[in-house]
Every structure is written in structure tokens, then in C-alpha cells.
Write a protein that holds these residues in place. Structure first.
Motif, PDB file in Angstrom:
ATOM      1  N   GLU A   4      -6.085   7.061   5.675  1.00  9.62           N
ATOM      2  CA  GLU A   4      -4.313   7.241   5.654  1.00  9.62           C
ATOM      3  C   GLU A   4      -3.901   8.156   6.741  1.00  9.62           C
ATOM      4  OE1 GLU A   4      -2.962   8.147   1.480  1.00  9.62           O
ATOM      5  OE2 GLU A   4      -3.710   6.092   0.906  1.00  9.62           O
ATOM      6  N   SER A   5      -2.718   8.041   6.973  1.00  8.11           N
ATOM      7  CA  SER A   5      -1.925   8.828   8.156  1.00  8.11           C
ATOM      8  C   SER A   5      -1.094  10.300   7.328  1.00  8.11           C
ATOM      9  CB  SER A   5      -1.080   8.189   8.617  1.00  8.11           C
ATOM     10  OG  SER A   5      -0.280   8.849   9.630  1.00  8.11           O
ATOM     11  N   ASP A  93      -5.687   3.554   9.236  1.00 10.29           N
ATOM     12  CA  ASP A  93      -6.006   2.131   8.927  1.00 10.29           C
ATOM     13  C   ASP A  93      -5.985   2.156   7.208  1.00 10.29           C
ATOM     14  OD1 ASP A  93      -6.104  -0.468   8.856  1.00 10.29           O
ATOM     15  OD2 ASP A  93      -8.255  -0.461   9.519  1.00 10.29           O
ATOM     16  N   THR A  94      -4.875   1.297   6.724  1.00  8.61           N
ATOM     17  CA  THR A  94      -4.971   1.305   5.247  1.00  8.61           C
ATOM     18  C   THR A  94      -5.220  -0.246   4.906  1.00  8.61           C
ATOM     19  OG1 THR A  94      -2.548   0.748   5.212  1.00  8.61           O
ATOM     20  CG2 THR A  94      -3.442   3.055   4.919  1.00  8.61           C
ATOM     21  N   PRO A 172       1.775  -5.556   1.337  1.00  2.59           N
ATOM     22  CA  PRO A 172       3.120  -5.051   1.893  1.00  2.59           C
ATOM     23  C   PRO A 172       2.827  -3.798   1.795  1.00  2.59           C
ATOM     24  CG  PRO A 172       3.484  -6.572   0.188  1.00  2.59           C
ATOM     25  CD  PRO A 172       1.845  -6.571   0.134  1.00  2.59           C
ATOM     26  N   GLY A 173       3.154  -2.919   2.947  1.00  2.00           N
ATOM     27  CA  GLY A 173       3.128  -1.465   3.209  1.00  2.00           C
ATOM     28  C   GLY A 173       1.734  -1.120   3.946  1.00  2.00           C
ATOM     29  N   LYS A 174       0.935  -2.060   4.151  1.00  2.00           N
ATOM     30  CA  LYS A 174      -0.494  -1.680   4.725  1.00  2.00           C
ATOM     31  C   LYS A 174      -0.182  -1.303   6.208  1.00  2.00           C
ATOM     32  CE  LYS A 174      -3.486  -2.478   1.455  1.00  2.00           C
ATOM     33  NZ  LYS A 174      -4.389  -1.329   0.792  1.00  2.00           N
ATOM     34  N   TYR A 175      -0.946  -0.525   6.853  1.00  2.00           N
ATOM     35  CA  TYR A 175      -0.496  -0.158   8.424  1.00  2.00           C
ATOM     36  C   TYR A 175      -1.821   0.166   9.197  1.00  2.00           C
ATOM     37  CZ  TYR A 175      -0.868   4.673   6.549  1.00  2.00           C
ATOM     38  OH  TYR A 175      -1.026   5.611   6.036  1.00  2.00           O
ATOM     39  N   VAL A 176      -1.733   0.197  10.524  1.00  2.00           N
ATOM     40  CA  VAL A 176      -2.553   0.658  11.371  1.00  2.00           C
ATOM     41  C   VAL A 176      -1.737   1.388  12.470  1.00  2.00           C
ATOM     42  CG1 VAL A 176      -2.581  -1.559  12.602  1.00  2.00           C
ATOM     43  CG2 VAL A 176      -4.405  -0.117  13.054  1.00  2.00           C
ATOM     44  N   GLU A 177      -2.599   2.823  12.680  1.00  2.00           N
ATOM     45  CA  GLU A 177      -2.053   3.469  13.687  1.00  2.00           C
ATOM     46  C   GLU A 177      -3.156   3.835  14.849  1.00  2.00           C
ATOM     47  OE1 GLU A 177       0.655   6.447  11.149  1.00  2.00           O
ATOM     48  OE2 GLU A 177      -0.962   7.368  12.137  1.00  2.00           O
TER      49      GLU A 177
END
Length: 213
Positions: A4-5, A93-94, A172-177
Motif C-alpha cells: 500500500e501507498s 500495488d494493491t 474498485p479502489g485498487k491501484y498501482v503507483e
């Protein structure tokens, strides 16, 4: 790998929602971090990366896979260029893993894989070509549409070495940075594919957020 970020959306210097089937193109300065946010879940974001200084230097799937010894991309992956320079690093990355083998949809592949009548359906290569034609300032053309990453897309490798397009593992709400290791052009096609489950047969928006540091 799930990581997580600590970055907060309200502190981002840039935010934009990219509609399903639309494109996004922008230069990331070295040190900036970009987040791709899957707003509604199971939405593939087909993405290309280039050196802003010389677009002939671009993301290389082969070099990235070889250097990390893994066909999937996730937190800790360094995206390598075709000149063996680090372009970006996945720092959060979630979702857990992302595809760089399945390629992008095109009118030609839609015809071969699905049906002759699918040729006129919108595809990622159409979005990329529209982007480079509407933004000549990035000095990109058809020849520059090469290796891409399918963020949030689930393309398992079979025991026989083949690929399958399966239901997504995002939500929904998953992300990658990703943090830029050099000034980098990011070009996204928010995938419009309706013929396989990469978008849950229902393409939806994503959001792009950028932080300076």
C-alpha cells in the motif's frame, strides 16, 4: 506483491478521470509518482512508456521480464527500457500483479480472435493512434506503438506456455503507483474491449493521480 501507498489523493498535484475507451498522455518528470486507480474494478489500462528525451527509448517487456525473472509485474518491479535503463519503478500495488505479455487489442486481432464483424469495434491501438496524431508535440508515431503493460489485467500463463484472458483480479479502489526514474512519457488506452473478460465485459473509467515527490 501487495504494497500500500502512504500518498494521499488530496496532496496530488494532478488528477484526471479517464473515461472508458479514452486515452491519456502526459510527461512525468523524474521523481514524480503516478497512480492508476481502478475506480469500478476489473478495468484494464493498456499503457506505453517512453523516454521524454528520446522516444526511441521505450519500455521493453523482454528486458524487464529478464531482469526481474518474473513474467508478472508488481511492487518492486523496475520497468526497463530497450536500452537497459530504468524508466520507472512500481512502488505500490494493491492489485497484486499486472500483465505485460498479452499485448493490446486491435481491430485486426479482434477480427482474428472473435469475428469478422468485430473489426469496426474500438480498440486500444485506435486510442493510441488518436493520441499520437492529436499530440505531435510528443514526437510519436505508428512505429512507436510497441510493448505495453496491461495494468489490472489478468492473463495467466498456462502450464503449456500459452496465455488465457481471464476474469480480472482487481476491484474498485485498487491501484498501482510508479515513480519515474527519468523524464517519461506515459500513454494510456483505457481499454474498450468488450469481447473478453479483461474489463468484465463492461469498460469503466480509471483515475490518474500524480505527486511531485
Amino acid at each position: 506483491m501487495i504494497k500500500e501507498s502512504t500518498r494521499q489523493p488530496e496532496q496530488a498535484c494532478f488528477r484526471e478521470v479517464v473515461a472508458a475507451g479514452d486515452y491519456f498522455i502526459r510527461t512525468l518528470d523524474q521523481g514524480q509518482t503516478v497512480r492508476l486507480l481502478d475506480l469500478e474494478g476489473n478495468q484494464a489500462a493498456d499503457t506505453l512508456f517512453y523516454s521524454a528525451a528520446d522516444p526511441a527509448e521505450r519500455y521493453s517487456a523482454m528486458d524487464t521480464i529478464r531482469e526481474q525473472g518474473n513474467v508478472y509485474l508488481t511492487a518492486g518491479t523496475v520497468l526497463m527500457s530497450n536500452r537497459m535503463n530504468p524508466l520507472l519503478e512500481i512502488v505500490a500495488d494493491t492489485c497484486g500483479r499486472h500483465d505485460t505479455l498479452g499485448g493490446a487489442c486491435a481491430t485486426e486481432s479482434n477480427t482474428v480472435r472473435y469475428d469478422l464483424e468485430k473489426r469496426c469495434m474500438h480498440a486500444c491501438r485506435d486510442s493510441w493512434m488518436l493520441a499520437v496524431n492529436q499530440h505531435p508535440e510528443f514526437h510519436l508515431g505508428k512505429r512507436d506503438i510497441t510493448h505495453n503493460i496491461n495494468f489490472f489485467m489478468n492473463v495467466p500463463v498456462t502450464a503449456e506456455g500459452g496465455l488465457t484472458f481471464e476474469d480480472g483480479i482487481s476491484a474498485p479502489g485498487k491501484y498501482v503507483e510508479l515513480t519515474a526514474r527519468m523524464d517519461t512519457v506515459i500513454l494510456i488506452s483505457n481499454c474498450p474491449q468488450l469481447n473478453n473478460p479483461c474489463n468484465g465485459y463492461n469498460p469503466t473509467p480509471i483515475e490518474v493521480l500524480i505527486w511531485d515527490h
